[in-house]
Design a protein around this motif. Structure first.
Motif, PDB file in Angstrom:
ATOM      1  N   THR D  28       0.831  -1.202   0.000  1.00  0.00           N
ATOM      2  CA  THR D  28       0.000   0.000   0.000  1.00  0.00           C
ATOM      3  C   THR D  28       0.872   1.262   0.000  1.00  0.00           C
ATOM      4  O   THR D  28       1.996   1.252   0.497  1.00  0.00           O
ATOM      5  CB  THR D  28      -0.932   0.050   1.223  1.00  0.00           C
ATOM      6  OG1 THR D  28      -1.691   1.265   1.140  1.00  0.00           O
ATOM      7  CG2 THR D  28      -0.148   0.058   2.529  1.00  0.00           C
ATOM      8  N   HIS D  29       0.338   2.328  -0.595  1.00  0.00           N
ATOM      9  CA  HIS D  29       1.028   3.616  -0.613  1.00  0.00           C
ATOM     10  C   HIS D  29       0.588   4.528   0.525  1.00  0.00           C
ATOM     11  O   HIS D  29       1.045   5.659   0.620  1.00  0.00           O
ATOM     12  CB  HIS D  29       0.745   4.329  -1.938  1.00  0.00           C
ATOM     13  CG  HIS D  29       1.209   3.592  -3.149  1.00  0.00           C
ATOM     14  ND1 HIS D  29       0.408   2.701  -3.813  1.00  0.00           N
ATOM     15  CD2 HIS D  29       2.392   3.601  -3.806  1.00  0.00           C
ATOM     16  CE1 HIS D  29       1.081   2.200  -4.835  1.00  0.00           C
ATOM     17  NE2 HIS D  29       2.276   2.715  -4.867  1.00  0.00           N
ATOM     18  N   VAL D  30      -0.319   4.055   1.382  1.00  0.00           N
ATOM     19  CA  VAL D  30      -0.910   4.950   2.379  1.00  0.00           C
ATOM     20  C   VAL D  30       0.156   5.584   3.285  1.00  0.00           C
ATOM     21  O   VAL D  30       0.123   6.795   3.541  1.00  0.00           O
ATOM     22  CB  VAL D  30      -1.996   4.232   3.215  1.00  0.00           C
ATOM     23  CG1 VAL D  30      -2.401   5.077   4.417  1.00  0.00           C
ATOM     24  CG2 VAL D  30      -3.218   3.959   2.352  1.00  0.00           C
ATOM     25  N   GLY D  31       1.108   4.776   3.739  1.00  0.00           N
ATOM     26  CA  GLY D  31       2.149   5.321   4.614  1.00  0.00           C
ATOM     27  C   GLY D  31       2.940   6.421   3.927  1.00  0.00           C
ATOM     28  O   GLY D  31       3.175   7.495   4.497  1.00  0.00           O
ATOM     29  N   GLU D  32       3.326   6.164   2.691  1.00  0.00           N
ATOM     30  CA  GLU D  32       4.080   7.145   1.890  1.00  0.00           C
ATOM     31  C   GLU D  32       3.261   8.418   1.659  1.00  0.00           C
ATOM     32  O   GLU D  32       3.783   9.533   1.682  1.00  0.00           O
ATOM     33  CB  GLU D  32       4.407   6.468   0.557  1.00  0.00           C
ATOM     34  CG  GLU D  32       5.192   7.276  -0.426  1.00  0.00           C
ATOM     35  CD  GLU D  32       5.255   6.530  -1.770  1.00  0.00           C
ATOM     36  OE1 GLU D  32       5.056   5.289  -1.778  1.00  0.00           O
ATOM     37  OE2 GLU D  32       5.462   7.201  -2.795  1.00  0.00           O
ATOM     38  N   MET D  33       1.961   8.248   1.443  1.00  0.00           N
ATOM     39  CA  MET D  33       1.086   9.396   1.196  1.00  0.00           C
ATOM     40  C   MET D  33       0.943  10.256   2.455  1.00  0.00           C
ATOM     41  O   MET D  33       0.921  11.490   2.375  1.00  0.00           O
ATOM     42  CB  MET D  33      -0.280   8.908   0.727  1.00  0.00           C
ATOM     43  CG  MET D  33      -0.232   8.275  -0.661  1.00  0.00           C
ATOM     44  SD  MET D  33      -1.721   7.315  -1.037  1.00  0.00           S
ATOM     45  CE  MET D  33      -2.845   8.627  -1.480  1.00  0.00           C
ATOM     46  N   LEU D  34       0.853   9.601   3.597  1.00  0.00           N
ATOM     47  CA  LEU D  34       0.735  10.352   4.854  1.00  0.00           C
ATOM     48  C   LEU D  34       2.019  11.134   5.129  1.00  0.00           C
ATOM     49  O   LEU D  34       1.986  12.240   5.666  1.00  0.00           O
ATOM     50  CB  LEU D  34       0.438   9.402   6.017  1.00  0.00           C
ATOM     51  CG  LEU D  34      -0.957   8.779   5.975  1.00  0.00           C
ATOM     52  CD1 LEU D  34      -1.113   7.773   7.112  1.00  0.00           C
ATOM     53  CD2 LEU D  34      -2.030   9.856   6.079  1.00  0.00           C
ATOM     54  N   GLU D  35       3.138  10.551   4.738  1.00  0.00           N
ATOM     55  CA  GLU D  35       4.418  11.248   4.896  1.00  0.00           C
ATOM     56  C   GLU D  35       4.459  12.469   3.981  1.00  0.00           C
ATOM     57  O   GLU D  35       4.851  13.563   4.394  1.00  0.00           O
ATOM     58  CB  GLU D  35       5.553  10.289   4.556  1.00  0.00           C
ATOM     59  CG  GLU D  35       6.788  10.482   5.395  1.00  0.00           C
ATOM     60  CD  GLU D  35       7.804   9.399   5.107  1.00  0.00           C
ATOM     61  OE1 GLU D  35       8.944   9.750   4.766  1.00  0.00           O
ATOM     62  OE2 GLU D  35       7.458   8.194   5.190  1.00  0.00           O
TER      63      GLU D  35
END
Lengths: 166, 166, 166, 166
Positions: D28-35
């Motif tokens: 998932t890209h969610v962590g990267e997006m939150l960063e």
């Protein structure tokens, strides 16, 4: 056929400093760009300095020239600010023989999404592999001999200087 | 020295279709890429077809070859899917003489943020300006004669085929 | 329920000027960002000014406040530089009643590929739709009442100011 | 106030597979997006599955519902493919009480440069912090109660279903 890449800074490598709101130099993006471009060329990158080319001193230029002279590689790409790129090209041409040296840069920082940097890097690395010994500037998809080119500041592009009548 | 660019599709030019969730071809990105790269090369772009190179037929290849033969330009770049790029290169080599033809493509669609397409286009357009007549493939920052290269599918890169012992 | 968006500049909207190598303001990116986010909210965008928030004068703040007061919409988002965002929030809070006003901005210009701007805009436009009348700052995914927040310059983020003991 | 993020796949998280030329799920890209969005929200991300929502089974939906029920957090965001987002929302609404659950997704994969994902994630994380217990869909900058929304496939957007006359 290994290629030496000498990094000197310029718009190409500018970053945004979120604390000051200013542009500044951190590390070079050349390695990351080569990865993005999936380059498999044998390249040795050396950061010689990280400066705005308008602030480049004669001592800086001497250092760049020395790096060209001492490099064991016969093919060299120099990333450089566009404003004094032709000055450095002239300094290199005055001192380096038997090597192909191509200078390139960017009008927009690579860290911005819409930079010309990746196109220019692909271009410079290609020209340097096939051109005979000499000093060149690769910008706008073209390659100019160092003494036949100037930056047109109004149009933000490099253009040929017409040669003398034969 | 005008350069002809023949667009044939390939990963290079794929778009995301939000209705079907599939990748598909719409218009070519080459014009937009040249603008981003601030190219000032005299380029004439022609979209010959927009296909996945795995689905390219012999008729398609014949059409590409005809476009190379009929083009008034002596320097031609072909954007092409990577899977059968060497097949088309062979077809062009069998029919075209006296012209410099460079095929290139991309592993990642340009419409994605992290594509190798812009680097490859800068590279192909540079090689085509300086190489002698012949057919070449420009990928991974390198340029290979058409009969000395293959795609290594496992490593997703193009590599040299060793020549016969002399 | 239409939402008014007042654009005042800030990092959010900075562009790179390729002639000077400096950051500057041109047009706002808010419209383009809403298109990218596929927003279908009924939004009316007005560019009140385009300034660095460190250079914002009292007259500028008065103008922003007036725009909040006069707007027929009851829900307002203000895009603003982060350095003095809390000052403008206080000025708005002192003069505007019965409206929900959310200020937001960005640490990195949207024109850069890796900006927090799109995330913040989505956040601010969501908070403004559901929060009761009052003045808020939406940054870092959070929403703070205007008098309970400060910018932590060292950490480049907004943080809560602890309230007084009850 | 910690927020649980349940990742289920969907367009949001699709990647380009350069070997097959197909879209697929990796991480998932969610962590990267939150960063990228510089989120400082207390978020706990859990990847429940990585599937195309058209291929989601009843067993898959049951698993998502169970994750909502068992989560200690009272505020939950679910990233989900858009095609059957309303079906999952209905399943959650039938089983979960006392929690605020917001589903969101994207029309364009985040891995593409021009995705609506970051805007939607900022939006969903904001709505979930302030809305009362219930199940909602946050898309196109709006937030809909789960039983008042449908995907308009022709227009590629979510729209309100008019309620019954009172």
């Amino acid at each position: 056929m290994p290629i030496r890449v000498l990094v000197t800074g310029g718009t190409f490598d500018k970053n945004y400093n979120e604390r000051t709101g200013q542009l500044y130099f951190k590390d070079t993006h050349v390695g990351e760009m080569l990865e993005l471009g999936r380059s498999r060329i044998d390249v040795r990158i050396r950061t010689v300095m990280m400066v705005d080319s308008l602030e480049m001193t004669e001592a800086d230029r001497t250092l760049i020239v020395q790096n060209c002279v001492k490099a064991p590689e016969e093919r060299i790409v120099i990333t450089h600010g566009t404003d004094t790129m032709t000055d450095t090209a002239a300094a290199v041409a005055a001192a380096v023989t038997g090597k192909t040296v191509v200078l390139t840069g960017a009008m927009i920082p690579y860290a911005f999404g819409s930079s010309d940097g990746l196109f220019n890097l692909g271009s410079a690395l290609s020209f340097v592999q096939v051109l005979p010994a000499g000093v060149y500037i690769a910008m706008n998809g073209k390659c100019f001999p160092w003494d036949r080119v100037r930056k047109n500041r109004e149009r933000s592009e490099f253009e040929e200087i017409p040669g003398p009548p034969e």
